[in-house]
Design an enzyme around this catalytic site. Structure first.
Site, mmCIF file in Angstrom:
data_model
loop_
_atom_site.group_PDB
_atom_site.id
_atom_site.type_symbol
_atom_site.label_atom_id
_atom_site.label_comp_id
_atom_site.label_asym_id
_atom_site.label_seq_id
_atom_site.Cartn_x
_atom_site.Cartn_y
_atom_site.Cartn_z
ATOM 1 N N LYS B 45 0.845 -1.196 0.000
ATOM 2 C CA LYS B 45 0.000 0.000 0.000
ATOM 3 C C LYS B 45 0.881 1.247 0.000
ATOM 4 C CE LYS B 45 -3.946 2.159 2.114
ATOM 5 N NZ LYS B 45 -4.281 2.737 0.801
ATOM 6 N N LEU B 73 -4.967 7.531 0.261
ATOM 7 C CA LEU B 73 -3.618 7.118 0.698
ATOM 8 C C LEU B 73 -3.475 6.947 2.208
ATOM 9 C CD1 LEU B 73 -1.391 9.344 -1.655
ATOM 10 C CD2 LEU B 73 -2.229 7.042 -2.073
ATOM 11 N N CYS B 128 -2.046 9.064 -8.285
ATOM 12 C CA CYS B 128 -3.219 8.888 -7.419
ATOM 13 C C CYS B 128 -4.213 10.009 -7.682
ATOM 14 C CB CYS B 128 -2.840 8.884 -5.944
ATOM 15 S SG CYS B 128 -4.313 8.741 -4.901
ATOM 16 N N GLY B 263 -5.539 -6.230 -8.908
ATOM 17 C CA GLY B 263 -6.002 -5.264 -7.905
ATOM 18 C C GLY B 263 -7.389 -5.547 -7.381
#
Lengths: 250, 302
Positions: B45, B73, B128, B263
């Protein structure tokens, strides 16, 4: 190693309107407060988390309201079909903290389902306060009567039982001074109110929370709730939390 | 015996199956479902220098054949990762890819420097879509992509992968910029920026209003981009986007990927990576392919 289970559906009932009650063969033992993560079928990508309503050595019962695409699809399964189930997941209720006097379970609407199995485990002194919008939606009253010393029903419109919210009944019931623990599951406004009342009275209180979920096992970090200013995962750190650990500020 | 081993910038993966960052935490939970040694690599992660609390829930919504997410995040920070997660993952015979997602170029340099060679590869996340600073802001501008790649590369003791965003007009241009900056490999795609609105409440279904789309819905976009990027660079490509089956792995490799990342499938089934690996081996077997390299970039374009 842990794994998913293919579980045979052994009974299916409609409780009220859109509430479906299913019983499946299940190879693992589960604790009150834990949940299962169910594959709903073709066209639905994510599993749906559903609380365990009751369980035995080789079976498990769960109850859900048909709300969106996933539950609509799940409701189409029939006795004899097999369901792909991941679980049991999450932490159960802390039954060891029920105290010496009367434990109380409080549920609102579809939040009552995990409390049935819990009430069995809390012992014969347990009382339940169950809230519904209106008389037609009242379900599982007799089942709770079978596991609890007393069952108090509240409806928002007063069409059955006490008129008002479960928290009104809770305040009245607490006045007797013999409640040693509170376990609650329901909409977040109800949970926030129960938390405040319990903490003002200094009574142990545990909440079972719900949040839109992804994996169910703690890898995706989407189903968070706020705890002491930080986001914690409902699936992994909960779904049961000591009320003092939960912030309802936003 | 089929040869599954692939090479990403000098790092040998025993098979081409990697976990996609953010869909696997740091492997602890999944290690209760299968032995992590089954994987070519674990991509952890996203790591930031300081702990990040992430975005307000709801953070996920299901869309047709996909999911939208906006986690923001959330992670425990670099120090925690180094102290607890690296030693845990090192118990397994698999490679570790550290996905780093600093808010600034300097923060990314600092993280890369401190990770040193404690991990096998670093994946720089310039894509992201769910954070205000850094993230996709780096990865949609070729000049900044080149600059950040160059600066982070100077601080890397291990090969650097740059993870590209699909939220651009021409991904080839960004891929080229990353290569010029010194990237050793490229991974693509990160999620596609999306939005879903509940027509009854008139509210977006995510508290962040928008989120990143992943899952089978994005696969054709991802395959196209893997193919486009492979046509303009010889850097190894890690392809990802909606891989749910062994055939999906083959599809990405035919398009030009040397390895793939799984994923969204991990969220659906904890054993997805090993199930997909088995299916992929079956595909190779049925097609009499004894070396996985035979299918890399082997698409027969019309």
């Amino acid at each position: 190693m842990k794994k998913t289970h293919m579980c045979k559906l052994i009974s299916k009932k409609t409780l009220a309107g859109d509430v479906i009650d299913m019983k499946v063969q299940f190879p693992e033992e589960s604790k009150p407060g834990q949940f299962i993560h169910v594959s709903c079928g073709d066209g639905v990508l994510l599993r749906r988390p559903i609380s365990i309503c009751d369980a035995g050595a080789d079976w498990l019962r769960f109850t859900f309201a048909v709300r969106g695409k996933g539950t609509k699809k799940l409701a189409q399964y029939n006795t004899g079909d097999f369901l792909n189930i991941l679980g049991p997941l999450g932490n159960g209720f802390s039954i060891d903290k029920k105290g010496d006097k009367t434990p109380l379970v409080i549920g609102g609407g579809i939040g009552i389902f995990p409390l049935l199995y819990l009430s069995k485990s809390l012992g014969a002194k347990t009382e339940a306060i169950l809230g519904f919008r209106t008389k037609d939606l009242v379900i599982m009253e007799d089942e709770f009567k079978g596991t609890c010393a007393r069952v108090h029903i509240a409806t928002d419109d007063g069409s059955y039982g006490h008129k008002g919210f479960v928290t009104d009944v809770l305040k009245e019931r607490l006045a007797k001074g013999d409640i040693s623990s509170i376990y609650a599951c329901g909409p977040s406004s109800m949970m926030a109110a129960v938390k405040k009342i319990a903490e003002d009275e200094n009574i142990y209180c545990q909440l079972s929370l719900e949040e839109r979920m992804g994996c169910g096992i703690g890898i995706c970090a989407v189903c968070v709730c706020k705890s002491k200013g930080e986001y914690v995962k409902v699936c992994q750190n909960g779904p049961t939390f000591d009320s003092k650990e939960v912030d309802f500020d936003d | 015996m089929i040869n599954l081993e692939v090479d990403i910038a000098g790092v040998k993966l025993k098979n081409p199956i990697i976990t996609a960052s953010g869909t696997f935490a740091n492997g602890r939970e999944i290690s209760e479902y299968y032995d992590l040694c089954e994987l070519g690599a674990v991509c952890v992660k996203a790591i930031t220098l300081e702990p990040r609390r992430g975005n307000k829930p709801p953070r996920i919504a299901e869309t047709p054949s996909g999911i939208l997410n906006s986690v923001g995040l959330q992670n425990a920070g670099l120090a925690y990762f180094m102290k607890y997660e690296i030693p845990f993952l090192r118990k397994y015979d698999t490679k570790i890819i550290a996905n780093i997602s600093g808010c600034t170029i300097e923060e990314n340099c600092e993280i890369a420097k401190r990770l040193g060679n404690l991990v096998d590869l670093i994946e720089l996340n310039v894509s992201c879509p769910n954070v205000k600073e850094g993230g996709v802001a780096f990865g949609t501008n070729p000049k900044i992509t080149k600059e950040i790649t160059k600066r982070v590369k100077e601080n890397c003791a291990v090969p650097l992968i740059v993870k590209l965003s699909p939220n651009v007009t021409d991904i080839k241009e960004i891929a080229k910029a990353a290569e010029e900056g010194g990237a050793d490999a490229l991974s693509l795609i990160n999620t596609i920026l999306g939005m879903q609105i509940d027509v009854n409440t008139r509210r977006p279904t995510l508290a962040n209003n928008t989120g990143g789309l992943s899952g089978p819905a994005v696969k054709p976009v991802a395959v196209r981009m893997a193919w486009e990027v492979s046509s303009i660079t010889d850097l190894p490509i890690i392809g990802m986007g909606g891989i749910m089956s062994g055939e999906d792995v083959a599809e990405f490799m035919l398009a030009g990927a040397t390895a793939v990342a799984v994923g969204t499938a991990n969220l659906v089934n904890p054993t997805a990576c090993v199930d997909i690996k088995k299916e992929f081996i079956n595909y190779l077997d049925e097609n009499n392919i004894d070396d996985v390299h035979e299918i890399i970039k082997a698409v027969k374009i019309f």
